[in-house]
Scaffold this active site. Structure first.
Site, PDB file in Angstrom:
ATOM      1  CE  LYS A 139      37.536  43.136  47.518  1.00 58.08           C
ATOM      2  NZ  LYS A 139      38.696  42.717  46.449  1.00 58.08           N
ATOM      3  NE  ARG A 173      38.131  41.258  37.508  1.00 52.56           N
ATOM      4  CZ  ARG A 173      38.422  41.825  38.527  1.00 52.56           C
ATOM      5  NH1 ARG A 173      37.620  41.228  39.797  1.00 52.56           N
ATOM      6  NH2 ARG A 173      39.313  42.873  38.813  1.00 52.56           N
ATOM      7  NE  ARG A 194      39.160  46.432  37.323  1.00 59.64           N
ATOM      8  CZ  ARG A 194      38.968  46.257  38.631  1.00 59.64           C
ATOM      9  NH1 ARG A 194      37.977  45.916  39.358  1.00 59.64           N
ATOM     10  NH2 ARG A 194      40.085  46.697  39.238  1.00 59.64           N
ATOM     11  NE  ARG A 240      44.126  45.745  40.921  1.00 61.36           N
ATOM     12  CZ  ARG A 240      43.407  44.796  40.091  1.00 61.36           C
ATOM     13  NH1 ARG A 240      43.574  44.476  38.823  1.00 61.36           N
ATOM     14  NH2 ARG A 240      41.836  44.901  40.624  1.00 61.36           N
ATOM     15  NE  ARG A 289      41.821  48.337  47.389  1.00 65.37           N
ATOM     16  CZ  ARG A 289      40.937  48.016  46.545  1.00 65.37           C
ATOM     17  NH1 ARG A 289      40.003  48.234  46.764  1.00 65.37           N
ATOM     18  NH2 ARG A 289      41.286  47.272  45.461  1.00 65.37           N
TER      19      ARG A 289
HETATM   20  P1  AMP Z   1      39.040  47.495  42.852  1.00 58.99           P
HETATM   21  O1  AMP Z   1      38.043  47.553  41.780  1.00 58.99           O
HETATM   22  O2  AMP Z   1      38.486  47.468  44.227  1.00 58.99           O
HETATM   23  O3  AMP Z   1      40.043  46.354  42.372  1.00 58.99           O
HETATM   24  O4  AMP Z   1      39.850  49.051  42.934  1.00 58.99           O
HETATM   25  C1  AMP Z   1      40.604  49.294  41.375  1.00 58.99           C
HETATM   26  C2  AMP Z   1      41.461  50.360  41.998  1.00 58.99           C
HETATM   27  O5  AMP Z   1      40.836  51.420  42.423  1.00 58.99           O
HETATM   28  C3  AMP Z   1      42.576  49.846  43.027  1.00 58.99           C
HETATM   29  O6  AMP Z   1      43.727  49.191  42.528  1.00 58.99           O
HETATM   30  C4  AMP Z   1      43.079  51.351  43.382  1.00 58.99           C
HETATM   31  O7  AMP Z   1      43.529  51.815  42.532  1.00 58.99           O
HETATM   32  C5  AMP Z   1      41.590  52.074  43.478  1.00 58.99           C
HETATM   33  N1  AMP Z   1      40.917  51.916  44.953  1.00 58.99           N
HETATM   34  C6  AMP Z   1      39.660  51.261  45.034  1.00 58.99           C
HETATM   35  N2  AMP Z   1      39.387  50.838  46.406  1.00 58.99           N
HETATM   36  C7  AMP Z   1      40.452  51.877  47.063  1.00 58.99           C
HETATM   37  C8  AMP Z   1      40.405  52.097  48.335  1.00 58.99           C
HETATM   38  N3  AMP Z   1      39.697  51.733  49.464  1.00 58.99           N
HETATM   39  N4  AMP Z   1      41.641  52.951  48.771  1.00 58.99           N
HETATM   40  C9  AMP Z   1      42.487  53.289  47.784  1.00 58.99           C
HETATM   41  N5  AMP Z   1      42.607  53.216  46.480  1.00 58.99           N
HETATM   42  C10 AMP Z   1      41.313  52.287  46.066  1.00 58.99           C
END
Ligand code: AMP
Length: 216
Positions: free
Chosen positions: A16, A130, A161, A172, A91
């Site tokens: 994404k 990554r 990360r 996740r 989400r």
């Molecule tokens: P991402 O970079 O999208 O993989 O997000 C990293 C982390 O941020 C996720 O594992 C969640 O802990 C938190 N996070 C990001 N977006 C959301 C969301 N829309 N709702 C809840 N937690 C989020």
């Protein structure tokens, strides 16, 4: 031409973020990545960052109320005028329902909803390599797209990360299946499924075709 309001759904490692970079460049949209915003807040030790940190570290979802407040702040008139891409939001069903209300109040609706479909095993192999630029969040891969200085303001500091370990990626993915997959039927026929196992260029072409084909 009316603004584009895009949404990318998919598990971690489905591409994404990489596709978002290309699409933002092609269509000049604002990037609304809740993950990037949360990581920035954690780095800067803001109140939001302090509240979100333990969830992000564990690979769990941050509570809906925090995310919804954050989204309300990001939906500014200039972004609405320019068009935007939601990456990693919503989400949960609750976030999806809240977003629907917010957009209705603003008198706009999502123009394209894409689902990046990929297996757990593929996401694990992708995420292991990554790396992210700490300054601009640009995404690299040690084999397929090695880190290089990205922008004038970037320090050349690339990190893995802390939630990109195999164990956390598996967790996740489970969280995605439990809490985010219900959104697929919530969006139903409005959802466009993308085979996220294709190459980045192939996926970009598919996205552009879908967007260009329906742009008014
Ligand atoms: P991402 O970079 O999208 O993989 O997000 C990293 C982390 O941020 C996720 O594992 C969640 O802990 C938190 N996070 C990001 N977006 C959301 C969301 N829309 N709702 C809840 N937690 C989020």
């Amino acid at each position: 031409m009316s603004p584009l309001y895009l949404l990318f759904l998919g598990p971690a490692g489905s591409g994404k973020g990489t596709q978002a970079e290309k699409i933002l460049e092609t269509f000049g949209l604002c990037h609304l990545s809740t993950g990037d915003i949360l990581r920035g807040a954690i780095r800067k030790e803001t109140l939001l960052g302090k509240k979100a940190e333990s969830y992000v570290e564990a690979g769990d979802l941050v509570p809906d109320s925090l995310i919804i407040d954050l989204i309300k702040e990001t939906l500014t008139p200039d972004r609405i005028e320019k068009g935007f891409l939601f990456d990693g939001f919503p989400r949960t069903l609750e976030q999806g329902e809240k977003l629907k209300e917010l957009l209705l109040d603003l008198g706009i609706s999502l123009t394209h909803i894409f689902y990046f479909d990929i297996s757990l095993e593929k996401t694990i192999s992708r995420i292991a390599g990554r790396r992210i630029c700490v300054d601009c969040n640009k995404i690299y891969h040690i084999d397929y797209n090695p880190p290089k200085t990205c922008g004038e303001d970037c320090s050349g500091n690339f990190i893995q990360r802390s939630d990109d370990t195999e164990e956390k990626v598996r967790h996740r993915y489970d969280v995605f299946e439990e809490q985010t997959v219900p959104l697929l039927s919530f969006y139903g026929e409005d959802l466009l499924s993308i085979d996220a196992d294709l190459t980045p260029d192939e996926i970009h072409r598919e996205l552009c075709l879908a967007i260009e084909g329906t742009k008014v």
